[in-house]
Design an enzyme around this catalytic site. Structure first.
Site, PDB file in Angstrom:
ATOM      1  N   HIS A 155     -47.009  23.178  39.812  1.00 42.42           N
ATOM      2  CA  HIS A 155     -46.900  24.442  40.541  1.00 42.42           C
ATOM      3  C   HIS A 155     -47.817  24.486  41.767  1.00 42.42           C
ATOM      4  O   HIS A 155     -47.467  25.095  42.775  1.00 42.42           O
ATOM      5  CB  HIS A 155     -47.209  25.624  39.613  1.00 42.42           C
ATOM      6  CG  HIS A 155     -48.576  25.599  39.018  1.00 42.42           C
ATOM      7  ND1 HIS A 155     -48.897  24.814  37.926  1.00 42.42           N
ATOM      8  CD2 HIS A 155     -49.724  26.232  39.362  1.00 42.42           C
ATOM      9  CE1 HIS A 155     -50.179  24.995  37.630  1.00 42.42           C
ATOM     10  NE2 HIS A 155     -50.701  25.850  38.482  1.00 42.42           N
ATOM     11  N   CYS A 178     -50.453  18.000  43.765  1.00 47.59           N
ATOM     12  CA  CYS A 178     -50.885  19.119  42.923  1.00 47.59           C
ATOM     13  C   CYS A 178     -51.747  20.021  43.810  1.00 47.59           C
ATOM     14  O   CYS A 178     -51.641  19.944  45.038  1.00 47.59           O
ATOM     15  CB  CYS A 178     -51.601  18.633  41.656  1.00 47.59           C
ATOM     16  SG  CYS A 178     -53.172  17.796  41.893  1.00 47.59           S
ATOM     17  N   GLY A 179     -52.572  20.860  43.218  1.00 49.59           N
ATOM     18  CA  GLY A 179     -53.355  21.780  44.045  1.00 49.59           C
ATOM     19  C   GLY A 179     -54.363  21.057  44.907  1.00 49.59           C
ATOM     20  O   GLY A 179     -54.422  21.251  46.131  1.00 49.59           O
ATOM     21  N   GLY A 215     -54.842  17.494  44.473  1.00 51.96           N
ATOM     22  CA  GLY A 215     -54.476  16.074  44.493  1.00 51.96           C
ATOM     23  C   GLY A 215     -55.341  15.256  43.547  1.00 51.96           C
ATOM     24  O   GLY A 215     -55.022  14.107  43.239  1.00 51.96           O
ATOM     25  N   GLY A 250     -56.209  15.843  40.200  1.00 51.74           N
ATOM     26  CA  GLY A 250     -55.607  15.635  38.877  1.00 51.74           C
ATOM     27  C   GLY A 250     -54.452  14.657  38.954  1.00 51.74           C
ATOM     28  O   GLY A 250     -54.296  13.787  38.082  1.00 51.74           O
ATOM     29  N   HIS A 259     -54.608  -2.581  52.679  1.00 54.11           N
ATOM     30  CA  HIS A 259     -55.682  -3.333  52.005  1.00 54.11           C
ATOM     31  C   HIS A 259     -55.574  -3.302  50.482  1.00 54.11           C
ATOM     32  O   HIS A 259     -55.944  -4.259  49.816  1.00 54.11           O
ATOM     33  CB  HIS A 259     -57.053  -2.763  52.395  1.00 54.11           C
ATOM     34  CG  HIS A 259     -57.452  -3.059  53.808  1.00 54.11           C
ATOM     35  ND1 HIS A 259     -58.765  -3.102  54.221  1.00 54.11           N
ATOM     36  CD2 HIS A 259     -56.700  -3.310  54.910  1.00 54.11           C
ATOM     37  CE1 HIS A 259     -58.816  -3.378  55.521  1.00 54.11           C
ATOM     38  NE2 HIS A 259     -57.568  -3.497  55.963  1.00 54.11           N
ATOM     39  N   ARG A 281     -58.193 -12.020  50.900  1.00 51.49           N
ATOM     40  CA  ARG A 281     -59.306 -11.187  50.414  1.00 51.49           C
ATOM     41  C   ARG A 281     -58.796  -9.897  49.777  1.00 51.49           C
ATOM     42  O   ARG A 281     -59.389  -9.385  48.837  1.00 51.49           O
ATOM     43  CB  ARG A 281     -60.306 -10.897  51.538  1.00 51.49           C
ATOM     44  CG  ARG A 281     -59.806  -9.976  52.631  1.00 51.49           C
ATOM     45  CD  ARG A 281     -60.829  -9.919  53.763  1.00 51.49           C
ATOM     46  NE  ARG A 281     -60.630  -8.782  54.647  1.00 51.49           N
ATOM     47  CZ  ARG A 281     -59.701  -8.709  55.599  1.00 51.49           C
ATOM     48  NH1 ARG A 281     -58.841  -9.705  55.757  1.00 51.49           N
ATOM     49  NH2 ARG A 281     -59.613  -7.657  56.383  1.00 51.49           N
TER      50      ARG A 281
HETATM   51  C1  RB5 Z   1     -53.273  23.864  39.012  1.00 56.53           C
HETATM   52  O1  RB5 Z   1     -53.724  25.183  39.096  1.00 56.53           O
HETATM   53  C2  RB5 Z   1     -54.306  22.872  39.535  1.00 56.53           C
HETATM   54  O2  RB5 Z   1     -55.386  22.820  38.661  1.00 56.53           O
HETATM   55  C3  RB5 Z   1     -53.676  21.511  39.729  1.00 56.53           C
HETATM   56  O3  RB5 Z   1     -52.585  21.626  40.576  1.00 56.53           O
HETATM   57  C4  RB5 Z   1     -54.526  20.439  40.377  1.00 56.53           C
HETATM   58  O4  RB5 Z   1     -55.217  20.921  41.479  1.00 56.53           O
HETATM   59  C5  RB5 Z   1     -55.372  19.620  39.520  1.00 56.53           C
HETATM   60  O5  RB5 Z   1     -56.046  18.696  39.977  1.00 56.53           O
END
Ligand code: RB5
Length: 168
Positions: free
Chosen positions: A11, A67-68, A70, A72, A100, A135
């Site tokens: 979301h 995600c919100g 990035g 996670g 790289h 490398r």
């Molecule tokens: C969702 O609210 C948020 O926690 C998720 O999208 C993200 O940012 C997690 O890393």
């Protein structure tokens, strides 16, 4: 022929994913692994793992996961063997990560950057090619060895010995 890549978002990244797919549809054949609609209670690992598996299985060569923040998304993607995910909010990292590090999953945070920069970052990621230089291969081999080592260790790991609570 259009590039085929996977894309996925929870979301937190849903709106940005929809807009990226719309903007890049002429150039990119997206395998959209969801979310299919906005659901504030969905969980980023579900989408990140689906996208990462699409790469590790060879269905696609690269993926974009949003995600919100990035963060996670990148943590989850990097748990899948063979996936090298990077969190990129600038175009330099997006192409250098491929050149790289053979990065095959681009993660972004929709609460961090807007659609214009995100579009340029995706373009930089998709146009970049791995250098193939010795490398760079050597360093990736070291990462693969860590991955292999963990797999082997988990298979062979013995039960830990009982801990004597009374020991000093
Ligand atoms: C969702 O609210 C948020 O926690 C998720 O999208 C993200 O940012 C997690 O890393």
């Amino acid at each position: 022929m259009k590039l085929r890549i996977a894309i996925a978002a929870d979301h937190g990244g849903f709106d940005l994913k929809q807009e990226l797919v719309r903007r890049l549809a002429d150039a990119v054949d997206f395998l959209d692994l969801g979310a299919d609609s906005y659901d504030s209670s969905d969980d980023y690992p579900d989408f990140a793992i689906a996208a990462a598996r699409a790469v590790s299985s060879g269905d696609v060569q690269r993926t974009v996961v949003i995600c919100g923040s990035g963060v996670g998304a990148s943590i989850a993607c990097n748990k899948v063997p063979g996936v090298r995910a990077g969190l990129c909010h600038d175009t330099y990292s997006a192409h250098q990560g491929v050149e790289h590090d053979d990065m095959n999953a681009l993660c972004m945070g929709a609460r961090v950057i807007g659609i214009e920069l995100a579009t340029e970052i995706v373009a930089a990621f998709l146009m970049a090619r791995f250098s193939g230089e010795e490398r760079h291969l050597r360093r990736i081999d070291k990462i693969m060895a860590i991955e292999q080592g963990w797999a082997t260790k988990e298979e062979n790991e013995e039960e830990p010995a009982d801990i004597d609570d009374n020991a000093d």
